[in-house]
Motif scaffolding. Sequence first.
Motif, PDB file in Angstrom:
ATOM      1  N   GLU A 234     -18.135 -18.618 -17.100  1.00 16.58           N
ATOM      2  CA  GLU A 234     -18.274 -19.794 -17.952  1.00 16.58           C
ATOM      3  C   GLU A 234     -18.804 -20.982 -17.161  1.00 16.58           C
ATOM      4  O   GLU A 234     -19.660 -21.731 -17.631  1.00 16.58           O
ATOM      5  CB  GLU A 234     -16.928 -20.137 -18.586  1.00 16.58           C
ATOM      6  CG  GLU A 234     -17.017 -21.238 -19.640  1.00 16.58           C
ATOM      7  CD  GLU A 234     -15.693 -21.479 -20.322  1.00 16.58           C
ATOM      8  OE1 GLU A 234     -15.637 -22.410 -21.150  1.00 16.58           O
ATOM      9  OE2 GLU A 234     -14.709 -20.765 -20.028  1.00 16.58           O
ATOM     10  N   LEU A 235     -18.304 -21.139 -15.928  1.00 16.24           N
ATOM     11  CA  LEU A 235     -18.772 -22.242 -15.085  1.00 16.24           C
ATOM     12  C   LEU A 235     -20.230 -22.064 -14.709  1.00 16.24           C
ATOM     13  O   LEU A 235     -20.995 -23.035 -14.663  1.00 16.24           O
ATOM     14  CB  LEU A 235     -17.911 -22.340 -13.814  1.00 16.24           C
ATOM     15  CG  LEU A 235     -16.473 -22.808 -13.998  1.00 16.24           C
ATOM     16  CD1 LEU A 235     -15.756 -22.849 -12.656  1.00 16.24           C
ATOM     17  CD2 LEU A 235     -16.421 -24.169 -14.658  1.00 16.24           C
ATOM     18  N   ASP A 236     -20.624 -20.835 -14.426  1.00 14.20           N
ATOM     19  CA  ASP A 236     -22.029 -20.572 -14.099  1.00 14.20           C
ATOM     20  C   ASP A 236     -22.933 -20.978 -15.254  1.00 14.20           C
ATOM     21  O   ASP A 236     -24.027 -21.533 -15.041  1.00 14.20           O
ATOM     22  CB  ASP A 236     -22.237 -19.099 -13.763  1.00 14.20           C
ATOM     23  CG  ASP A 236     -21.654 -18.726 -12.398  1.00 14.20           C
ATOM     24  OD1 ASP A 236     -21.388 -19.654 -11.607  1.00 14.20           O
ATOM     25  OD2 ASP A 236     -21.451 -17.519 -12.148  1.00 14.20           O
ATOM     26  N   ARG A 237     -22.484 -20.703 -16.493  1.00 13.92           N
ATOM     27  CA  ARG A 237     -23.286 -21.069 -17.657  1.00 13.92           C
ATOM     28  C   ARG A 237     -23.297 -22.568 -17.904  1.00 13.92           C
ATOM     29  O   ARG A 237     -24.282 -23.120 -18.389  1.00 13.92           O
ATOM     30  CB  ARG A 237     -22.755 -20.359 -18.910  1.00 13.92           C
ATOM     31  CG  ARG A 237     -23.001 -18.862 -18.948  1.00 13.92           C
ATOM     32  CD  ARG A 237     -22.732 -18.315 -20.322  1.00 13.92           C
ATOM     33  NE  ARG A 237     -21.330 -18.487 -20.705  1.00 13.92           N
ATOM     34  CZ  ARG A 237     -20.368 -17.607 -20.477  1.00 13.92           C
ATOM     35  NH1 ARG A 237     -20.656 -16.467 -19.852  1.00 13.92           N
ATOM     36  NH2 ARG A 237     -19.137 -17.835 -20.868  1.00 13.92           N
ATOM     37  N   ALA A 238     -22.188 -23.241 -17.572  1.00 17.31           N
ATOM     38  CA  ALA A 238     -22.046 -24.660 -17.898  1.00 17.31           C
ATOM     39  C   ALA A 238     -22.467 -25.596 -16.769  1.00 17.31           C
ATOM     40  O   ALA A 238     -22.581 -26.806 -16.976  1.00 17.31           O
ATOM     41  CB  ALA A 238     -20.596 -24.964 -18.274  1.00 17.31           C
ATOM     42  N   THR A 239     -22.706 -25.072 -15.558  1.00 11.73           N
ATOM     43  CA  THR A 239     -23.005 -25.922 -14.401  1.00 11.73           C
ATOM     44  C   THR A 239     -24.364 -26.602 -14.547  1.00 11.73           C
ATOM     45  O   THR A 239     -25.377 -25.960 -14.855  1.00 11.73           O
ATOM     46  CB  THR A 239     -22.995 -25.099 -13.108  1.00 11.73           C
ATOM     47  OG1 THR A 239     -21.670 -24.618 -12.873  1.00 11.73           O
ATOM     48  CG2 THR A 239     -23.421 -25.956 -11.910  1.00 11.73           C
ATOM     49  N   VAL A 240     -24.354 -27.902 -14.343  1.00 11.39           N
ATOM     50  CA  VAL A 240     -25.581 -28.684 -14.260  1.00 11.39           C
ATOM     51  C   VAL A 240     -25.435 -29.636 -13.079  1.00 11.39           C
ATOM     52  O   VAL A 240     -24.376 -29.715 -12.455  1.00 11.39           O
ATOM     53  CB  VAL A 240     -25.857 -29.487 -15.558  1.00 11.39           C
ATOM     54  CG1 VAL A 240     -26.182 -28.555 -16.709  1.00 11.39           C
ATOM     55  CG2 VAL A 240     -24.684 -30.396 -15.891  1.00 11.39           C
ATOM     56  N   TYR A 241     -26.509 -30.361 -12.775  1.00 13.74           N
ATOM     57  CA  TYR A 241     -26.510 -31.257 -11.625  1.00 13.74           C
ATOM     58  C   TYR A 241     -26.959 -32.657 -12.041  1.00 13.74           C
ATOM     59  O   TYR A 241     -27.826 -32.807 -12.897  1.00 13.74           O
ATOM     60  CB  TYR A 241     -27.452 -30.736 -10.539  1.00 13.74           C
ATOM     61  CG  TYR A 241     -27.126 -29.348 -10.052  1.00 13.74           C
ATOM     62  CD1 TYR A 241     -26.211 -29.140  -9.027  1.00 13.74           C
ATOM     63  CD2 TYR A 241     -27.740 -28.231 -10.628  1.00 13.74           C
ATOM     64  CE1 TYR A 241     -25.906 -27.859  -8.580  1.00 13.74           C
ATOM     65  CE2 TYR A 241     -27.447 -26.956 -10.193  1.00 13.74           C
ATOM     66  CZ  TYR A 241     -26.531 -26.768  -9.170  1.00 13.74           C
ATOM     67  OH  TYR A 241     -26.234 -25.498  -8.739  1.00 13.74           O
TER      68      TYR A 241
END
Length: 501
Positions: free
Chosen positions: A199-206
């Motif tokens: 889920e974090l991989d899908r939601a990670t942005v910068y």
Amino acid sequence: MTSGVLPCYLPLGRAERGVMALEVTMEKFVSLCKRRGFVFQGSEIYGGVGGFWDYGPLGVELKNNIKGAWWKAVVQERPDVVGLDAAIIMNPKVWQASGHVETFADPMVDCKACKRRFRADEVARGREPEAAHGHMVDISGLSCPECGGELTTPRMFNLMFRTYVGPVDVEAEFTRALEELTRDDRGLAQERIRRLKEELDRATVYLRPETAQGIFINFDNILVTSRKKLPFGVAQIGKAFRNEVTPGNFIFRDREFEQMEIEYFVRPGEDEKWHQHWVEERYRWYLRYGIREENLRVRRLPPEELAHYAKDTFEIEFLFPMGWSELEGIANRTDFDLRRHSQFSGQLLTYFDEKTGEHIVPYVIEPSAGVDRCFMAFMLDAYHEEEVRGETRVVLRLHPALAPIKVAVLPLSRHEDLVPVAHRVWDMLRPHFMTQYDDSQSIGRRYRRQDEIGTPFCVTVDFDTLQDQAVTIRDRDSMAQVRVPISNLVAVLKERIQEGC
């Protein structure tokens, strides 16, 4: 400066830099910024956060004036540059394509004794060239610059701030996983952690570490809607964020900062000509707005300091209190960015040449300046101290276009006959200039206050005004005074400010 000659060209390494020649120390500068409302520590009442600053009433005016002067020079006055304001948060694939996920890092070391953390290239400065992002340095034989303790082996630290888009409750999910581990439900905990990671991989942005990529991914949109022909440029001003290992030197190296960048698209083979053009253009801009030439120089970066995308880079450097340091970089990025985004997105980012019938991947020349560093440079260069009638006068000789306050209205006193007239004069000036009204303390102290914040002109309303309907204009730099009818005041001030511009 003659065309075709790079100004103050210095192919110098960092260790060969000169010594300080400014009239102000960093301590005096920081004190002035706080005392007069230019810059405050961010979240100061809670102890602050390193690398984050708030710009006060005068600071925000100066900052806006710097950005306005830049925009005027690179967009308004040019037929070949248009503007953009791209989003701060973009699809994370942007940063994979640009190379930031892989290479946007600084070498970091820790002291085993005092636990302080440093950039490895700063510890090695003088022995190693300053590293560009993604470059490792050798610190063998070096010790902690604070306590002399042993340092850890350098490791790369990615500078991008991560965040998450959407309803992701990381803390709650990890708390449940820990509770399951405590109950020996290892299988449930592992499954929960696996799902959370997905889920974090899908939601990670910068948070963007630079504004440039927003221009590259909009290349086709801008090309179609603006109908520009090569060469042409796109300018952008905006916030960027870098999780610096060691922010410092006041607002010089921040974790939140503002950039003024141009991506100028040219035909391959014409890139070196346009690179030189932009070095000279940007150097002249600093002179145009008042920075003294002795405090500027241009340095060509050696190959080991170049960023991963750069064919060649020049830095315009300013003599800050801590020595010569970068004020603006002008890089030849070649076609790296457009090719990478074409590769990662599957969308062709090219320019169609109607004359040859060919699709061209343009090269890019990138002038990139930091608003905060420009803010420092303009203020530091403008700072002067002089003796006037046995007292020290501090004056900021800012260019009139940059000065946060253009005109101050000062009644000679708070006498009941003067105040209404002074307010009428102030009301008359406000639609035309950024102004300030000051009736506190003696007229001499008020002049000094305005000198210290860089106000070019003070308008004094005195008892003679009641009779002749005229006021006195005092010039900041010469301290000369001239009597002007109130009816002509706006026109005279506009003329004088324009002369200074």
